[in-house]
Design a protein around this motif. Structure first.
Motif: not given
Length: 234
Positions: A55-64
Motif C-alpha cells: 500500500d506504501l511501496f508498490s511504486g518503488m518496488l516496481a521502479a526497482i
C-alpha cells in the motif's frame, strides 16, 4: 479581640478537617501500569519491509524491478539487500499517486503527448520513462553510510548519495536536525530553493531500523541542488 480569635480558629479548623479527611482515605498501595516505548526495529530487511507494505511501496518496488531489466543498472537492486547505507524509501504518494498528490514523480514529470505537444500528461507506468532517469532517482535516495538519529545533528551537512560522483558532484542531500523539541530532521530544506512544494521536506516516518540498514520513509521525492543552491549552503 473576639475577631482575632475567630481568625485564629478558622485555619486550625481547616487543617483539622483536611487531616481527618486524609485519615479516612487509605493510601493507594499499587496501580496497574504497563510500560511501553516506541519500537523502531522492523525485524526484517529493507526489501521485506517494502514487500510487507505494498500500500506504501508498490511504486518503488516496481521502479526497482524496471531498472533491473537493464544490465547497465543491475547494481541497484542488490543495494537494498546490502549493509552500510541508509535508504530513503519513497511512498506511492511520492512516486505514482495521481489522484490527490500533485507533487508525485508521475505528476511532475510529464509524458510528451504526440497528439498535442502542448498538452503533456502525467505518467501512469515506469515503462513510459527512460531507465536512466528512474535509476538516477533511486540512486539519489540511497545515502552512503549510516545516517539516522545517532549521526544527524543540528549542524547542516551535505551527504553523499549513490548518485554522487566526480561527474555528478552536486548529487548530494542537505540534512540537519531542526533545533526544537519535535526532533524532526529536514532534507534539502535550504535557501535559494524555488520550488514551494519542496520546502520543509522531512521523513514521514524517520529512524526505522531494518535488519540491514536504517530507513526513513518519505512522502516526497528529492532532487539534486543547483550549483547556486549548493554554493550558497556550504
Amino acid at each position: 479581640m473576639c475577631m482575632k480569635k475567630i481568625f485564629l480558629i478558622m485555619p486550625a479548623l481547616l487543617v483539622c478537617v483536611a487531616f481527618t479527611a486524609c485519615k479516612k482515605l487509605p493510601l493507594q498501595e499499587g496501580y496497574d501500569y504497563t510500560p511501553s516505548h516506541y519500537d523502531n526495529k522492523l525485524n526484517k530487511s529493507v526489501v521485506d519491509f517494502m514487500k510487507s507494505r505494498p500500500d506504501l511501496f508498490s511504486g518503488m518496488l516496481a521502479a526497482i524491478d524496471y531498472v533491473d531489466t537493464d544490465p547497465a543498472y543491475k547494481d541497484i537492486k542488490p543495494l537494498y539487500a546490502g549493509t552500510g547505507n541508509t535508504f530513503l524509501l519513497l511512498t506511492n504518494n511520492a512516486l505514482t499517486e495521481l489522484e490527490t498528490d500533485t507533487t508525485s514523480f508521475f505528476t511532475r514529470n510529464k509524458i510528451a503527448n504526440p497528439a498535442d505537444p502542448s498538452k503533456p500528461f502525467s505518467g501512469t507506468s515506469w515503462a513510459q520513462y527512460d531507465k536512466k532517469l528512474v535509476a538516477d532517482l533511486l540512486r539519489y535516495h540511497i545515502l552512503k553510510g549510516r545516517q539516522d538519529y545517532s549521526t544527524i545533528t543540528s549542524k547542516p551537512v551535505w551527504l553523499d548519495t549513490y548518485l554522487t560522483s566526480e561527474a555528478n558532484p552536486l548529487a548530494k542531500i542537505y540534512v540537519y536536525m531542526k533545533g526544537d523539541r519535535d526532533g524532526f530532521f529536514y532534507l534539502n530544506n535550504f535557501a535559494l530553493f524555488p520550488h514551494t512544494w519542496y520546502l520543509e521536506t522531512r521523513p514521514r516516518t524517520p529512524n526505522l531500523q531494518a535488519t540491514n540498514a536504517p530507513v526513513h520513509v518519505m512522502d516526497k521525492y528529492l532532487i539534486p541542488p543547483s550549483k547556486a543552491q549548493f554554493d550558497n549552503n556550504k
